[in-house]
Design an enzyme around this catalytic site. Structure first.
Site, PDB file in Angstrom:
ATOM      1  N   HIS A  38      21.821  25.775   1.079  1.00 44.82           N
ATOM      2  CA  HIS A  38      21.434  26.871   0.175  1.00 44.82           C
ATOM      3  C   HIS A  38      21.294  28.174   0.947  1.00 44.82           C
ATOM      4  CE1 HIS A  38      20.093  28.580  -3.515  1.00 44.82           C
ATOM      5  NE2 HIS A  38      19.012  29.056  -2.924  1.00 44.82           N
ATOM      6  N   GLN A  75      13.170  27.379   2.004  1.00 43.96           N
ATOM      7  CA  GLN A  75      12.149  28.139   2.744  1.00 43.96           C
ATOM      8  C   GLN A  75      12.530  28.173   4.217  1.00 43.96           C
ATOM      9  OE1 GLN A  75       8.568  28.690   1.162  1.00 43.96           O
ATOM     10  NE2 GLN A  75       8.248  30.175   2.785  1.00 43.96           N
ATOM     11  N   THR A  92      19.999  28.193 -15.279  1.00 43.53           N
ATOM     12  CA  THR A  92      21.044  29.154 -14.906  1.00 43.53           C
ATOM     13  C   THR A  92      22.351  28.818 -15.622  1.00 43.53           C
ATOM     14  OG1 THR A  92      20.022  29.285 -12.725  1.00 43.53           O
ATOM     15  CG2 THR A  92      22.275  30.105 -12.893  1.00 43.53           C
ATOM     16  N   ASP A 133       0.822  -1.227   0.000  1.00 44.10           N
ATOM     17  CA  ASP A 133       0.000   0.000   0.000  1.00 44.10           C
ATOM     18  C   ASP A 133       0.850   1.269   0.000  1.00 44.10           C
ATOM     19  OD1 ASP A 133       1.054  -0.069   2.513  1.00 44.10           O
ATOM     20  OD2 ASP A 133      -0.858  -0.011   3.598  1.00 44.10           O
ATOM     21  N   GLY A 134       2.180   1.112  -0.086  1.00 46.97           N
ATOM     22  CA  GLY A 134       3.045   2.286  -0.185  1.00 46.97           C
ATOM     23  C   GLY A 134       3.683   2.713   1.131  1.00 46.97           C
ATOM     24  N   LYS A 154      24.364  41.433 -15.038  1.00 44.40           N
ATOM     25  CA  LYS A 154      23.454  42.040 -16.024  1.00 44.40           C
ATOM     26  C   LYS A 154      23.636  43.551 -15.997  1.00 44.40           C
ATOM     27  CE  LYS A 154      19.703  38.741 -16.025  1.00 44.40           C
ATOM     28  NZ  LYS A 154      18.450  38.404 -15.411  1.00 44.40           N
TER      29      LYS A 154
HETATM   30  C1  R5P Z   1      20.076  29.806  -6.922  1.00 38.38           C
HETATM   31  O1  R5P Z   1      19.954  30.524  -5.957  1.00 38.38           O
HETATM   32  C2  R5P Z   1      20.998  28.618  -6.908  1.00 38.38           C
HETATM   33  O2  R5P Z   1      22.269  28.966  -6.454  1.00 38.38           O
HETATM   34  C3  R5P Z   1      21.108  28.003  -8.291  1.00 38.38           C
HETATM   35  O3  R5P Z   1      21.637  28.958  -9.183  1.00 38.38           O
HETATM   36  C4  R5P Z   1      19.759  27.549  -8.782  1.00 38.38           C
HETATM   37  O4  R5P Z   1      19.165  26.700  -7.853  1.00 38.38           O
HETATM   38  C5  R5P Z   1      19.893  26.825 -10.095  1.00 38.38           C
HETATM   39  O5  R5P Z   1      18.613  26.516 -10.556  1.00 38.38           O
HETATM   40  P1  R5P Z   1      18.366  26.097 -12.044  1.00 38.38           P
HETATM   41  O6  R5P Z   1      19.318  24.989 -12.378  1.00 38.38           O
HETATM   42  O7  R5P Z   1      16.928  25.664 -12.056  1.00 38.38           O
HETATM   43  O8  R5P Z   1      18.592  27.298 -12.901  1.00 38.38           O
END
Ligand code: R5P
Length: 286
Positions: free
Chosen positions: A125, A92, A220, A33-34, A186
């Site tokens: 992160h 988060q 990115t 059932d998981g 940028k």
């Molecule tokens: C952003 O704050 C992180 O350092 C990475 O640049 C990001 O998580 C990369 O995400 P993705 O591969 O979706 O562009």
């Protein structure tokens, strides 16, 4: 006792090898059932190190981790260290909009109440996650290991952060290797035009190594690699700590002309060339 959860079995085995120890057998199964079943085999010690990344499938890996921890606690293991090489739900750590769950805080509280005495992770992160814990919490850096690999495989590279947020990683590597580093920035040329290019350095004819903490969708990196090629880089290699690699991220990255992708094994993937086992082993030896 070194216990590797389902998400980090190979890494846990490497850490155990560095310590001349046998990995504690962990039986994990899914009922029809998981629902999950776990059983810790072998002799129960008074100290344990549990290694489990909480990447995809996050909820399953987390639940397994909580089952392991609560079981150790109920077996009266006094010192339970937890290593979460990749900390899922790590984005988060605060409430951005009213009513949102502070997911990282919830997980920190659950880890503590499950019996964890000390926790460590790798390149969180958000550094602030350590402050969510009332127990000792540490954020280790895999950059020296990545730097070692780059130093052994490249000749006078330039380390490039895809954005300012990742510049700290590029600097850390460049300092170790005594080489150049830069980040992409940028600049608004006109109300309609934005140009992204390396902030300070001329990249023409250089071997560029992009560094980021996470590669998720690859967007990115693809963007950064295209810009570096446009500015004349002779080679573009991509490196990261956590290869989250959602869906066809690797395919997109290689299709954009990237020469190679190098990542660590905080998450097991096809490009996990560098092991963080020595980093974990060194930390627990201290
Ligand atoms: C952003 O704050 C992180 O350092 C990475 O640049 C990001 O998580 C990369 O995400 P993705 O591969 O979706 O562009």
């Amino acid at each position: 006792m070194i216990i590797g959860g389902s998400a980090s079995q190979k890494l846990a085995a490497l850490v155990a090898k560095e310590h001349n120890e046998i990995l504690c057998p962990l039986e994990t199964r899914k009922f029809p059932d998981g629902e999950r079943y776990i059983r810790i085999g072998g002799e129960i010690d008074s100290k344990a190190l549990v290694i489990q990344s909480t990447g995809y499938p996050q909820d399953q890996n987390l639940l397994e981790l909580f089952l392991i921890l609560k079981t150790l606690k109920s077996l009266e293991v006094e010192d339970i260290k937890v290593c979460i090489p990749y900390f899922g739900y790590g984005r988060q750590e605060k409430r951005f909009k009213s009513g949102e769950a502070i997911s990282a805080k919830v997980i920190a509280e659950l880890l503590e109440s499950s019996g964890t005495s000390e926790i460590f992770s790798i390149n969180l992160h958000e550094e602030g996650i350590c402050d969510l814990f009332d127990i000792p919490a540490h954020n280790l850096s895999a950059m020296p290991l990545i730097a070692k690999y780059i130093g052994e495989n490249f000749n006078n590279p330039i380390i490039v952060a895809p954005d300012k947020g990742a510049l700290g990683f590029a600097r850390e590597i460049a300092e170790i290797l005594d080489c150049d580093c830069d980040h992409l920035e940028k600049t608004r040329i006109s109300p309609e035009r934005v140009e992204t290019k390396p902030k300070n350095m001329d990249i023409k004819g250089r071997e560029a190594v992009i560094i980021d903490d996470i590669i998720s969708t690859g967007g990115t990196i693809v963007n950064a690699s295209n810009i570096l090629r446009l500015h004349g880089a002779s080679k573009v290699v991509v490196s990261c700590v956590h290869p989250v690699l959602v869906e066809d991220a690797l395919l997109k990255i290689f299709a954009s002309g990237v020469d190679d992708v190098i990542a660590t094994d905080t998450l097991q993937s096809d490009v996990s060339t560098i092991s963080v086992a020595p980093l974990i082993a060194d930390f627990i030896n201290k």
